[in-house]
Write a protein that holds these residues in place. Structure first.
Motif, PDB file in Angstrom:
ATOM      1  N   CYS A 280    -136.802 -13.372  86.600  1.00 35.46           N
ATOM      2  CA  CYS A 280    -137.883 -12.892  87.473  1.00 35.46           C
ATOM      3  C   CYS A 280    -138.093 -13.842  88.647  1.00 35.46           C
ATOM      4  O   CYS A 280    -138.353 -13.397  89.775  1.00 35.46           O
TER       5      CYS A 280
ATOM      6  N   CYS B 101    -142.191  -5.343  84.875  1.00 33.27           N
ATOM      7  CA  CYS B 101    -141.569  -6.654  84.942  1.00 33.27           C
ATOM      8  C   CYS B 101    -140.102  -6.506  85.352  1.00 33.27           C
ATOM      9  O   CYS B 101    -139.378  -5.672  84.786  1.00 33.27           O
TER      10      CYS B 101
ATOM     11  N   TYR C  68    -145.537  -6.766  84.599  1.00 33.70           N
ATOM     12  CA  TYR C  68    -145.197  -8.155  84.935  1.00 33.70           C
ATOM     13  C   TYR C  68    -146.245  -9.133  84.400  1.00 33.70           C
ATOM     14  O   TYR C  68    -145.905 -10.153  83.807  1.00 33.70           O
TER      15      TYR C  68
ATOM     16  N   CYS D 158    -145.856  -9.726  80.770  1.00 32.54           N
ATOM     17  CA  CYS D 158    -144.509 -10.146  80.370  1.00 32.54           C
ATOM     18  C   CYS D 158    -144.226 -11.516  81.006  1.00 32.54           C
ATOM     19  O   CYS D 158    -144.882 -12.489  80.680  1.00 32.54           O
TER      20      CYS D 158
END
Length: 134
Positions: free
Chosen positions: A49, A7, A21, A24
């Protein structure tokens, strides 16, 4: 980004291994309609992100209507380098603040964004309200 990739928010598990990712922030960014972030820190990490992945749709959806600009552009030249969450503070029943440092490179220059962001929860969803750069 693949589901198994680390992530971008930099979260690690108890064994100090990077969290994928999908496990998360991906669950919030990719499935906002069904999986809202459970608290302000998770929302802030997932918004980071979204900057890394150029997901303006997620940024707009998680920005509180009272402060969301009519339009905004993501700087395509920004290379996001890392995130450090310094503090997550609950300030009320439905409000919280997150202090963080986000690092990125733009036009060959290193930039450190230090901010204390404010969040509000409405109808069991957290939204970014605004932030004070430091």
């Amino acid at each position: 980004m693949t589901a198994l990739a680390s992530c971008p928010c930099g979260r690690v598990n108890a064994k100090k291994r990077a969290v994928a990712y999908a496990d998360c922030c991906g669950r919030f960014v990719e499935h906002f309609a069904t999986t809202p972030a459970p608290d302000a820190e998770h929302l802030m990490r997932s918004r980071y992100c979204a900057f890394v992945l150029a997901r303006a749709d997620y940024l707009r959806t998680t920005w509180h209507n009272s402060t969301c600009p009519a339009s905004f552009d993501l700087d395509a030249g920004a290379k996001w380098l890392g995130l450090e969450v310094r503090e997550h503070k609950v300030t009320g029943a439905d409000t919280a603040e997150v202090a963080f440092v986000a690092r990125y490179r733009l036009d060959g220059k290193a930039v450190r964004l230090l901010e204390r962001s404010r969040f509000v929860r409405e109808a069991d969803r957290w939204f970014y309200v605004d932030g004070d750069p430091r």
